[in-house]
Design a protein around this motif. Structure first.
Motif, mmCIF file in Angstrom:
data_model
loop_
_atom_site.group_PDB
_atom_site.id
_atom_site.type_symbol
_atom_site.label_atom_id
_atom_site.label_comp_id
_atom_site.label_asym_id
_atom_site.label_seq_id
_atom_site.Cartn_x
_atom_site.Cartn_y
_atom_site.Cartn_z
ATOM 1 N N VAL A 159 0.845 -1.202 0.000
ATOM 2 C CA VAL A 159 0.000 0.000 0.000
ATOM 3 C C VAL A 159 0.877 1.249 0.000
ATOM 4 C CG1 VAL A 159 -1.803 1.271 1.234
ATOM 5 C CG2 VAL A 159 -1.794 -1.231 1.286
ATOM 6 N N PHE A 160 0.567 2.170 -0.908
ATOM 7 C CA PHE A 160 1.289 3.442 -0.983
ATOM 8 C C PHE A 160 0.275 4.557 -0.752
ATOM 9 C CE2 PHE A 160 3.359 0.259 -3.475
ATOM 10 C CZ PHE A 160 4.692 0.373 -3.096
ATOM 11 N N LEU A 161 0.537 5.381 0.268
ATOM 12 C CA LEU A 161 -0.384 6.482 0.560
ATOM 13 C C LEU A 161 0.126 7.751 -0.100
ATOM 14 C CD1 LEU A 161 -1.161 6.037 4.379
ATOM 15 C CD2 LEU A 161 -2.302 5.018 2.408
ATOM 16 N N HIS A 162 -0.780 8.484 -0.719
ATOM 17 C CA HIS A 162 -0.381 9.769 -1.299
ATOM 18 C C HIS A 162 -1.395 10.849 -0.945
ATOM 19 C CE1 HIS A 162 1.487 12.678 -3.918
ATOM 20 N NE2 HIS A 162 0.280 12.973 -4.373
ATOM 21 N N HIS A 163 -0.960 11.817 -0.126
ATOM 22 C CA HIS A 163 -1.805 12.974 0.181
ATOM 23 C C HIS A 163 -1.822 13.853 -1.070
ATOM 24 C CE1 HIS A 163 -2.429 16.885 2.677
ATOM 25 N NE2 HIS A 163 -3.568 16.395 2.239
ATOM 26 N N ILE A 164 -3.002 14.138 -1.583
ATOM 27 C CA ILE A 164 -3.055 14.784 -2.909
ATOM 28 C C ILE A 164 -2.503 16.212 -2.915
ATOM 29 C CG2 ILE A 164 -4.955 13.354 -3.779
ATOM 30 C CD1 ILE A 164 -6.764 15.886 -3.354
ATOM 31 N N LEU A 165 -2.293 16.791 -1.732
ATOM 32 C CA LEU A 165 -1.716 18.141 -1.700
ATOM 33 C C LEU A 165 -0.196 18.105 -1.490
ATOM 34 C CD1 LEU A 165 -4.418 19.838 0.568
ATOM 35 C CD2 LEU A 165 -4.330 19.831 -1.924
ATOM 36 N N ALA A 166 0.354 16.902 -1.333
ATOM 37 C CA ALA A 166 1.796 16.789 -1.081
ATOM 38 C C ALA A 166 2.585 17.062 -2.355
ATOM 39 C CB ALA A 166 2.123 15.390 -0.564
ATOM 40 N N LYS A 167 3.820 17.514 -2.153
ATOM 41 C CA LYS A 167 4.640 17.847 -3.326
ATOM 42 C C LYS A 167 5.303 16.614 -3.949
ATOM 43 C CE LYS A 167 5.597 22.674 -2.625
ATOM 44 N NZ LYS A 167 6.458 23.675 -2.041
ATOM 45 N N GLU A 168 5.495 15.579 -3.129
ATOM 46 C CA GLU A 168 6.173 14.383 -3.646
ATOM 47 C C GLU A 168 5.361 13.753 -4.773
ATOM 48 O OE1 GLU A 168 5.308 14.670 -0.461
ATOM 49 O OE2 GLU A 168 7.153 14.691 0.714
ATOM 50 N N ALA A 169 6.067 13.107 -5.713
ATOM 51 C CA ALA A 169 5.367 12.420 -6.809
ATOM 52 C C ALA A 169 4.712 11.155 -6.266
ATOM 53 C CB ALA A 169 6.354 12.074 -7.902
ATOM 54 N N PRO A 170 3.485 10.868 -6.677
ATOM 55 C CA PRO A 170 2.818 9.643 -6.223
ATOM 56 C C PRO A 170 3.388 8.406 -6.907
ATOM 57 C CG PRO A 170 1.272 11.167 -7.298
ATOM 58 C CD PRO A 170 2.641 11.671 -7.569
ATOM 59 N N LYS A 171 3.057 7.249 -6.374
ATOM 60 C CA LYS A 171 3.428 6.000 -7.050
ATOM 61 C C LYS A 171 2.264 5.630 -7.971
ATOM 62 C CE LYS A 171 5.487 1.513 -6.195
ATOM 63 N NZ LYS A 171 6.365 1.613 -7.350
ATOM 64 N N PHE A 172 2.518 5.750 -9.254
ATOM 65 C CA PHE A 172 1.439 5.528 -10.222
ATOM 66 C C PHE A 172 1.384 4.088 -10.733
ATOM 67 C CE2 PHE A 172 1.711 10.232 -10.997
ATOM 68 C CZ PHE A 172 0.411 10.511 -10.621
ATOM 69 N N ASP A 173 2.498 3.329 -10.583
ATOM 70 C CA ASP A 173 2.534 2.024 -11.253
ATOM 71 C C ASP A 173 2.001 0.891 -10.377
ATOM 72 O OD1 ASP A 173 4.598 2.115 -9.474
ATOM 73 O OD2 ASP A 173 6.099 1.233 -10.798
ATOM 74 N N THR A 174 0.966 1.180 -9.600
ATOM 75 C CA THR A 174 0.342 0.127 -8.794
ATOM 76 C C THR A 174 -0.857 -0.449 -9.551
ATOM 77 O OG1 THR A 174 -0.762 1.942 -7.665
ATOM 78 C CG2 THR A 174 1.043 0.894 -6.489
ATOM 79 N N GLU A 175 -1.345 -1.591 -9.048
ATOM 80 C CA GLU A 175 -2.408 -2.302 -9.765
ATOM 81 C C GLU A 175 -3.756 -1.567 -9.656
ATOM 82 O OE1 GLU A 175 -2.605 -6.283 -8.211
ATOM 83 O OE2 GLU A 175 -4.566 -6.614 -9.127
ATOM 84 N N VAL A 176 -4.053 -1.070 -8.461
ATOM 85 C CA VAL A 176 -5.367 -0.455 -8.220
ATOM 86 C C VAL A 176 -5.174 0.903 -7.553
ATOM 87 C CG1 VAL A 176 -7.519 -0.711 -6.882
ATOM 88 C CG2 VAL A 176 -6.507 -2.707 -7.990
ATOM 89 N N TYR A 177 -6.053 1.843 -7.897
ATOM 90 C CA TYR A 177 -6.054 3.141 -7.224
ATOM 91 C C TYR A 177 -7.275 3.227 -6.310
ATOM 92 C CZ TYR A 177 -2.755 4.968 -10.790
ATOM 93 O OH TYR A 177 -1.681 5.199 -11.606
ATOM 94 N N ILE A 178 -7.049 3.741 -5.102
ATOM 95 C CA ILE A 178 -8.186 4.069 -4.233
ATOM 96 C C ILE A 178 -8.195 5.582 -4.051
ATOM 97 C CG2 ILE A 178 -9.173 3.867 -1.913
ATOM 98 C CD1 ILE A 178 -8.114 1.048 -1.722
ATOM 99 N N PHE A 179 -9.349 6.186 -4.284
ATOM 100 C CA PHE A 179 -9.493 7.622 -4.064
ATOM 101 C C PHE A 179 -10.323 7.808 -2.790
ATOM 102 C CE2 PHE A 179 -8.806 7.024 -8.588
ATOM 103 C CZ PHE A 179 -7.784 7.941 -8.828
ATOM 104 N N ALA A 180 -9.724 8.456 -1.797
ATOM 105 C CA ALA A 180 -10.391 8.632 -0.498
ATOM 106 C C ALA A 180 -10.549 10.127 -0.237
ATOM 107 C CB ALA A 180 -9.561 7.984 0.604
ATOM 108 N N PHE A 181 -11.777 10.559 0.023
ATOM 109 C CA PHE A 181 -12.029 12.006 0.103
ATOM 110 C C PHE A 181 -13.364 12.264 0.802
ATOM 111 C CE2 PHE A 181 -13.710 10.159 -3.720
ATOM 112 C CZ PHE A 181 -15.006 10.643 -3.762
ATOM 113 N N PRO A 182 -13.569 13.489 1.288
ATOM 114 C CA PRO A 182 -14.873 13.854 1.853
ATOM 115 C C PRO A 182 -15.810 14.429 0.793
ATOM 116 C CG PRO A 182 -13.193 15.466 2.484
ATOM 117 C CD PRO A 182 -12.543 14.525 1.519
ATOM 118 N N VAL A 183 -17.101 14.388 1.106
ATOM 119 C CA VAL A 183 -18.105 15.070 0.276
ATOM 120 C C VAL A 183 -18.245 16.487 0.820
ATOM 121 C CG1 VAL A 183 -20.558 15.137 -0.377
ATOM 122 C CG2 VAL A 183 -19.381 12.941 -0.164
#
Ligand SMILES: Cc1cc2nc3c(=O)[nH]c(=O)nc-3n(C[C@H](O)[C@H](O)[C@H](O)COP(=O)(O)O)c2cc1C
Ligand code: SF4
Ligand code: SF4
Length: 271
Positions: free
Chosen positions: A33-57
């Motif tokens: 599991v690779f966690l990526h805070h969408i406001l972080a400056k670091e590049a995310p890990k894109f080459d994983t099998e599945v993406y989970i998008f977690a967010f509030p409404v």
């Protein structure tokens, strides 16, 4: 499921609690599991099998920053399968349908989602509707829903899920007509207490619209940019941000805010 990137956004900690529960459950089953805070400056890990998008409404629709993040995903995201971990205090309105459409434009297939309820983080509602002025959600039952969902998804072959458009959903249409910055209009004439502020960096690291900026040893807020996520009010450890109408007693000092800022302090504090 061999590997997952969880792209997450959380302004007051509730979604972050769900992200941690999902990550723990998946790791227990052997998923990387690779966690990526969408406001972080670091590049995310894109080459994983599945993406989970977690967010509030927010404002009857998926949070603006998450929608923008997805719209800006690079071409390598094309062809991925995705799941949603959604947090809100009431109903997720047309969220799965809206997300399915946004993801489809990037060539990503939405294969399911889970909703966990969190305490209300919009301080306007907390102030005026006393029944919403609670803390402690998502509780263990809601977090269990998230764990069960990812655990089940991890054992199956993911298939695209059909989410029907409901033209009779009032909340969906409220989301369509309500401008993204509408909630922020409640927080005019902000007050910043420089004496209290420790310049810890949490609020300006977390602000999804870059409304808060640091200038030497003071902070400024461009109220026209504020989308009203309430993150700055809710997570500031010393309540240095207030308005003439909203004071510390209206803020959501929920169970998970401390956990959230610990993560920020590791990575983004002191920009
Ligand atoms: C500006 C704003 C708008 C919100 N709009 C909705 C909404 O339309 N529907 C809903 O169920 N909850 C709504 N909420 C509540 C949040 O979705 C809920 O408190 C969520 O748990 C916050 O997650 P977070 O702590 O990860 O940011 C709103 C909160 C804020 C601050
Ligand atoms: S979170 Fe509060 S103490 Fe920290 S920088 Fe922002 S205003 Fe200052
Ligand atoms: S300034 Fe507005 S958008 Fe930025 S964290 Fe505060 S409430 Fe959210």
């Amino acid at each position: 499921m061999k590997s997952v990137t969880i792209f997450w956004q959380s302004q007051s900690g509730n979604t972050f609690a769900c992200v941690k529960a999902a990550a723990e459950e998946l790791e227990r089953a052997g998923t990387s599991v690779f966690l990526h805070h969408i406001l972080a400056k670091e590049a995310p890990k894109f080459d994983t099998e599945v993406y989970i998008f977690a967010f509030p409404v927010y404002n009857f629709k998926p949070a603006t920053a998450m929608r923008d993040f997805i719209n800006n995903l690079p071409p390598e995201a094309k062809g991925k399968k995705a799941l949603l971990v959604v947090n809100c205090s009431g109903a997720w309105s047309g969220t799965p349908y809206v997300m399915k459409k946004i993801l489809k434009k990037k060539g990503i297939e939405l294969c399911g989602g889970v909703l966990a309820r969190g305490s209300e983080s919009y301080i306007l509602l907390r102030k005026y509707i006393k029944v919403l002025n609670n803390t402690g959600m998502p509780d263990q039952k809601e977090l269990r829903k998230v764990r069960d969902f990812v655990s089940k998804a991890g054992k199956q072959e993911l298939k695209p899920k059909f989410y029907m458009f409901n033209p009779l959903s009032l909340f969906y249409w409220l989301g369509v007509i309500s401008p993204d910055n509408a909630p922020g209009k409640a927080f005019k004439n902000r007050l910043y207490d420089k004496e209290k502020c420790t310049l810890c960096g949490y609020c300006y690291s977390l602000c999804p619209s870059s409304a808060i900026t640091r200038d030497a040893d003071t902070l400024k807020c461009d109220e026209n940019k504020c989308v009203g996520c309430c993150g700055c009010f809710n997570i500031c450890p010393v309540n240095a941000w207030t308005t003439p109408v909203y004071k510390a007693e209206n803020f959501y000092k929920g169970a998970y805010a401390k956990d959230l800022i610990k993560t920020l302090s590791k990575k983004e504090n002191g920009k």
